[in-house]
Design an enzyme around this catalytic site. Structure first.
Site, PDB file in Angstrom:
ATOM      1  N   LYS A 114      -7.452   9.400  -2.654  1.00  0.00           N
ATOM      2  CA  LYS A 114      -6.860   9.630  -3.974  1.00  0.00           C
ATOM      3  C   LYS A 114      -6.932  11.097  -4.382  1.00  0.00           C
ATOM      4  O   LYS A 114      -6.032  11.595  -5.052  1.00  0.00           O
ATOM      5  CB  LYS A 114      -7.539   8.747  -5.019  1.00  0.00           C
ATOM      6  CG  LYS A 114      -7.106   7.296  -4.865  1.00  0.00           C
ATOM      7  CD  LYS A 114      -7.618   6.425  -5.969  1.00  0.00           C
ATOM      8  CE  LYS A 114      -7.165   4.990  -5.749  1.00  0.00           C
ATOM      9  NZ  LYS A 114      -8.046   4.035  -6.438  1.00  0.00           N
ATOM     10  N   LYS A 218       0.888  -5.131   5.409  1.00  0.00           N
ATOM     11  CA  LYS A 218       0.375  -5.893   4.282  1.00  0.00           C
ATOM     12  C   LYS A 218       1.264  -5.785   3.042  1.00  0.00           C
ATOM     13  O   LYS A 218       1.880  -4.741   2.810  1.00  0.00           O
ATOM     14  CB  LYS A 218      -0.973  -5.243   3.956  1.00  0.00           C
ATOM     15  CG  LYS A 218      -2.004  -6.137   3.397  1.00  0.00           C
ATOM     16  CD  LYS A 218      -3.328  -5.381   3.345  1.00  0.00           C
ATOM     17  CE  LYS A 218      -4.006  -5.692   2.043  1.00  0.00           C
ATOM     18  NZ  LYS A 218      -5.291  -5.059   1.881  1.00  0.00           N
ATOM     19  N   LYS A 221       1.366  -3.153  -3.632  1.00  0.00           N
ATOM     20  CA  LYS A 221       2.118  -2.579  -4.741  1.00  0.00           C
ATOM     21  C   LYS A 221       2.821  -1.297  -4.335  1.00  0.00           C
ATOM     22  O   LYS A 221       3.988  -1.077  -4.628  1.00  0.00           O
ATOM     23  CB  LYS A 221       1.132  -2.255  -5.882  1.00  0.00           C
ATOM     24  CG  LYS A 221       1.367  -3.097  -7.106  1.00  0.00           C
ATOM     25  CD  LYS A 221       0.270  -2.851  -8.129  1.00  0.00           C
ATOM     26  CE  LYS A 221      -0.933  -3.743  -7.833  1.00  0.00           C
ATOM     27  NZ  LYS A 221      -1.928  -3.801  -8.884  1.00  0.00           N
TER      28      LYS A 221
END
Ligand code: TRP
Length: 354
Positions: A114, A218, A221
């Site tokens: 991140k 997978k 989002k």
């Protein structure tokens, strides 16, 4: 309730829930609520680490609450609460941070990922480059301290409730390992036996990896390959009909290609075993028609999601009900949290004069 083991899990308030969240977590949460003392919460403070729009954040919290309830979590069985409704968490987060090393936080995989994103660095670059940029002087680019201390906050969520079992996916395993380390460290530093060491938990079932519709990996989002629990029928059918497949098998019994295997995996979750077998056989003898397969899959997914979607809309419009649920949840969560916090303060020597 008190002799049952404590199960706790949280979900960050970012966006709606998809089938991956449902099969990976939510459907199991529903089953666990009868056998364990369960606490499920919406991690809105964790969501702040990626600085969402304030209005969207609040809407997201509400959406997820409604989705939890619609999927079958019963607020009389399990404690459902919003993280920020428990101010004890924020106070203990400050206290626990005094025992957490900056280095161990900086080495966390999710932090590095991140931080790279916040700095706009490509994912291949060396850890050294990231560290330099983090402490660099360019004030336009910064990695917020909340992101660094994300694992402390998560550890507090868990430890303040003295949870034994924490059902989370593989991506959270490192955070859970840190939580155990912090618990051991606190216990041994002060010579107390305050925190149990929480373990990951998948309720005796195999952990499932729910694939997306884009033929790759997978469902996620950020991958844009999701079926959301609240997708309406038209949207859902369209998504499934557009799912990636292959050119079709050309020889009998050839190995199943990854995109088709993904569709079969989704079928295994939602369709009857005979139906899955039928399509496996059809692949093997080259008679498979992907259009039919997708139609069937869409119908079977809808059987799972339609009742959830319908309840969702009812609950989402019932502000008074949502308020009642979270108030009751906050009361229960705070009762334990304030006990633990009082113990932590006392142990650390934070005592009152009056
Ligand atoms: N970090 C978790 C995630 O992104 C969410 C979370 C926050 C959590 N606090 C928690 C999960 C405590 C389990 C227990 O998925």
């Amino acid at each position: 309730m008190n002799d049952k083991e404590v199960v706790l899990s949280g979900i960050r308030a970012t966006g709606n829930l998809h089938l991956g969240n449902y099969y990976g977590a939510l459907s199991k949460f529903v089953k666990m609520q009868n056998d364990y003392d369960c606490l499920y919460f919406i991690a809105d403070l964790h969501a702040l680490t990626t600085t969402p729009d304030p209005n969207i954040l609040h809407e997201n919290v509400k959406n997820i609450l409604a989705e939890y309830l619609a999927a079958g979590i019963n607020p009389d069985n399990a404690t459902i609460f919003v993280q920020s409704d428990v101010p004890e968490i924020s106070e203990m987060y400050l206290l626990l941070n005094m025992h957490v090393g900056i280095g161990e936080l900086m080495r966390t995989t999710s932090f590095k990922d991140k931080a790279r994103k916040q700095l706009g660095i490509k994912s291949g670059s060396e850890d050294e480059d990231i560290e330099k940029q983090i402490i660099g002087t360019d004030s336009n680019k910064r990695v917020n301290a909340g992101l660094l201390t994300y694992p402390t906050l998560m550890a507090v969520d868990i430890l303040i409730q003295k949870a034994h079992k924490v059902p989370v996916g593989k991506d959270q395993e490192q955070h859970l390992e840190l939580t155990r380390r912090f618990a051991r460290r606190f216990n041994s530093f002060y010579g107390v036996d305050l925190f149990p060491e929480p373990q990951n938990f998948n309720f005796g079932t195999q952990s499932v990896k729910v694939p997306g519709l884009d033929g790759s990996g997978k469902m996620g989002k950020s991958e844009g390959n999701c079926i959301y629990l609240i997708d309406d029928e038209k949207v859902l059918r369209k998504k499934v009909m557009r799912a990636v497949t292959d050119e079709g098998p050309t020889e009998p019994n050839q190995p199943i290609s990854a995109p088709v295997q993904n569709l079969l995996t989704l079928m295994e979750l939602t369709s009857a075993p005979e139906i899955v077998q039928q399509y496996r056989d059809a692949y093997a003898d080259c008679s498979i028609r992907y259009g039919d397969m997708k139609k069937q899959l869409a119908e079977d997914i809808l059987k799972v999601t339609t009742p959830i979607r319908e309840r969702y809309h009812d609950i989402r419009n019932d502000d008074a009900y949502i308020a009642r649920v979270v108030r009751q949840g906050a009361e229960r969560a705070r009762e334990r949290a304030s006990k633990t916090l009082a113990e932590v303060r006392e142990i650390m020597g934070i005592r009152k004069f009056y």
